[in-house]
Write an enzyme that holds these catalytic residues in place. Sequence first.
Site, PDB file in Angstrom:
ATOM      1  N   GLU A 140      87.834 136.932   0.796  1.00  0.00           N
ATOM      2  CA  GLU A 140      88.113 136.391  -0.539  1.00  0.00           C
ATOM      3  C   GLU A 140      89.560 135.947  -0.652  1.00  0.00           C
ATOM      4  O   GLU A 140      90.431 136.438   0.078  1.00  0.00           O
ATOM      5  CB  GLU A 140      87.851 137.469  -1.599  1.00  0.00           C
ATOM      6  CG  GLU A 140      86.550 137.317  -2.345  1.00  0.00           C
ATOM      7  CD  GLU A 140      86.535 136.144  -3.333  1.00  0.00           C
ATOM      8  OE1 GLU A 140      87.272 135.152  -3.135  1.00  0.00           O
ATOM      9  OE2 GLU A 140      85.772 136.214  -4.294  1.00  0.00           O
ATOM     10  N   LYS A 174      85.096 128.182  -3.523  1.00  0.00           N
ATOM     11  CA  LYS A 174      85.803 127.428  -2.532  1.00  0.00           C
ATOM     12  C   LYS A 174      87.132 128.077  -2.188  1.00  0.00           C
ATOM     13  O   LYS A 174      87.804 127.696  -1.230  1.00  0.00           O
ATOM     14  CB  LYS A 174      86.089 126.012  -3.085  1.00  0.00           C
ATOM     15  CG  LYS A 174      84.879 125.302  -3.596  1.00  0.00           C
ATOM     16  CD  LYS A 174      85.306 124.048  -4.394  1.00  0.00           C
ATOM     17  CE  LYS A 174      84.144 123.522  -5.180  1.00  0.00           C
ATOM     18  NZ  LYS A 174      84.539 122.673  -6.281  1.00  0.00           N
ATOM     19  N   PHE A 204      98.708 134.023 -13.307  1.00  0.00           N
ATOM     20  CA  PHE A 204      97.773 133.060 -12.739  1.00  0.00           C
ATOM     21  C   PHE A 204      98.473 132.294 -11.627  1.00  0.00           C
ATOM     22  O   PHE A 204      99.537 131.715 -11.836  1.00  0.00           O
ATOM     23  CB  PHE A 204      97.260 132.105 -13.819  1.00  0.00           C
ATOM     24  CG  PHE A 204      96.069 131.329 -13.356  1.00  0.00           C
ATOM     25  CD1 PHE A 204      94.803 131.900 -13.369  1.00  0.00           C
ATOM     26  CD2 PHE A 204      96.209 130.035 -12.878  1.00  0.00           C
ATOM     27  CE1 PHE A 204      93.699 131.191 -12.918  1.00  0.00           C
ATOM     28  CE2 PHE A 204      95.109 129.316 -12.424  1.00  0.00           C
ATOM     29  CZ  PHE A 204      93.854 129.902 -12.445  1.00  0.00           C
ATOM     30  N   VAL A 205      97.877 132.303 -10.444  1.00  0.00           N
ATOM     31  CA  VAL A 205      98.505 131.648  -9.286  1.00  0.00           C
ATOM     32  C   VAL A 205      97.618 130.545  -8.726  1.00  0.00           C
ATOM     33  O   VAL A 205      96.398 130.563  -8.902  1.00  0.00           O
ATOM     34  CB  VAL A 205      98.831 132.665  -8.166  1.00  0.00           C
ATOM     35  CG1 VAL A 205      99.904 133.642  -8.605  1.00  0.00           C
ATOM     36  CG2 VAL A 205      97.583 133.410  -7.704  1.00  0.00           C
ATOM     37  N   LYS A 242      95.212 141.512  -7.749  1.00  0.00           N
ATOM     38  CA  LYS A 242      95.963 141.681  -9.001  1.00  0.00           C
ATOM     39  C   LYS A 242      95.794 143.107  -9.523  1.00  0.00           C
ATOM     40  O   LYS A 242      94.835 143.779  -9.162  1.00  0.00           O
ATOM     41  CB  LYS A 242      95.445 140.687 -10.039  1.00  0.00           C
ATOM     42  CG  LYS A 242      95.899 139.256  -9.785  1.00  0.00           C
ATOM     43  CD  LYS A 242      95.570 138.400 -10.987  1.00  0.00           C
ATOM     44  CE  LYS A 242      95.920 136.960 -10.756  1.00  0.00           C
ATOM     45  NZ  LYS A 242      95.479 136.126 -11.884  1.00  0.00           N
ATOM     46  N   ASP A 263      90.649 139.828  -8.926  1.00  0.00           N
ATOM     47  CA  ASP A 263      91.315 139.985 -10.225  1.00  0.00           C
ATOM     48  C   ASP A 263      90.656 141.148 -10.949  1.00  0.00           C
ATOM     49  O   ASP A 263      91.052 142.297 -10.801  1.00  0.00           O
ATOM     50  CB  ASP A 263      91.214 138.662 -10.990  1.00  0.00           C
ATOM     51  CG  ASP A 263      91.938 138.702 -12.324  1.00  0.00           C
ATOM     52  OD1 ASP A 263      92.596 139.718 -12.613  1.00  0.00           O
ATOM     53  OD2 ASP A 263      91.859 137.724 -13.078  1.00  0.00           O
TER      54      ASP A 263
HETATM   55  P1  IMP Z   1      87.259 138.493 -10.627  1.00  0.00           P
HETATM   56  O1  IMP Z   1      85.765 138.660 -10.765  1.00  0.00           O
HETATM   57  O2  IMP Z   1      87.965 138.654 -11.953  1.00  0.00           O
HETATM   58  O3  IMP Z   1      87.876 139.378  -9.563  1.00  0.00           O
HETATM   59  O4  IMP Z   1      87.480 136.945 -10.296  1.00  0.00           O
HETATM   60  C1  IMP Z   1      87.798 136.490  -9.060  1.00  0.00           C
HETATM   61  C2  IMP Z   1      87.791 134.978  -9.062  1.00  0.00           C
HETATM   62  O5  IMP Z   1      88.510 134.458 -10.193  1.00  0.00           O
HETATM   63  C3  IMP Z   1      88.520 134.472  -7.853  1.00  0.00           C
HETATM   64  O6  IMP Z   1      87.652 134.306  -6.748  1.00  0.00           O
HETATM   65  C4  IMP Z   1      89.126 133.182  -8.339  1.00  0.00           C
HETATM   66  O7  IMP Z   1      88.196 132.135  -8.191  1.00  0.00           O
HETATM   67  C5  IMP Z   1      89.364 133.408  -9.812  1.00  0.00           C
HETATM   68  N1  IMP Z   1      90.774 133.803 -10.079  1.00  0.00           N
HETATM   69  C6  IMP Z   1      91.215 135.010 -10.495  1.00  0.00           C
HETATM   70  N2  IMP Z   1      92.566 135.012 -10.626  1.00  0.00           N
HETATM   71  C7  IMP Z   1      92.977 133.770 -10.263  1.00  0.00           C
HETATM   72  C8  IMP Z   1      94.296 133.145 -10.170  1.00  0.00           C
HETATM   73  O8  IMP Z   1      95.353 133.725 -10.439  1.00  0.00           O
HETATM   74  N3  IMP Z   1      94.311 131.849  -9.753  1.00  0.00           N
HETATM   75  C9  IMP Z   1      93.181 131.151  -9.435  1.00  0.00           C
HETATM   76  N4  IMP Z   1      91.951 131.707  -9.508  1.00  0.00           N
HETATM   77  C10 IMP Z   1      91.844 132.998  -9.916  1.00  0.00           C
END
Ligand code: IMP
Length: 183
Positions: free
Chosen positions: A103, A47, A156-157, A135, A107
Amino acid sequence: MDAAQMGDDLERVLLTQDRILARVEELAAQIWADYEGKDLVLVGVLKGAVMVMSDLMRALPGTVPMDWMAISSYGSGTKSSGVVRILKDLDADITGRHILIVEDIVDSGLTLSWLRSNLASRDAASVEICTLLRKPDASKVEVQVRYVGFDIPNEFVVGYGLDYAERYRNLRDVATLAPHVYR
Ligand code: IMP
């Protein structure tokens, strides 16, 4: 919801609504120029991408279809594992079309790297990524992101679609949470 309405839940505002909107407008102009004359479909990931999709689409100077996917990535706490399950698939057939994944944040990049290869395997003409936030860890994974709104520190945001336990998505700004919220 504005930052001032969050009481002491916030630590600090990283990006104000005005800064975010100005940057989204720049991205929209760039995207429009790059995809001129192409059959472009914006694909949002539910979402978190709801806000950025809605502002990005409205900033485009012409009409573009959008589609959505919902995926769940198996992970512990705030880290994703890259193992992904599709909860809601695309409505549209994307064969031969240019896909831009929209997106909220990259992260580890594991989720996106999975999503990109999943969409590419459906014979899309191209699959690129636009993320509002990135990030530092994203650089460790081989995921090329074509459009980045802001590079942010490894914190974390929440806000502008991003949640903590489904809360704070409706904050207009992007902010870090005060430590007491996690307890
Ligand atoms: P990735 O596979 O680690 O890149 O994860 C991405 C997903 O993790 C994003 O679409 C978010 O739903 C969640 N996420 C990663 N960092 C944050 C943050 O700082 N705040 C809130 N959700 C996050």
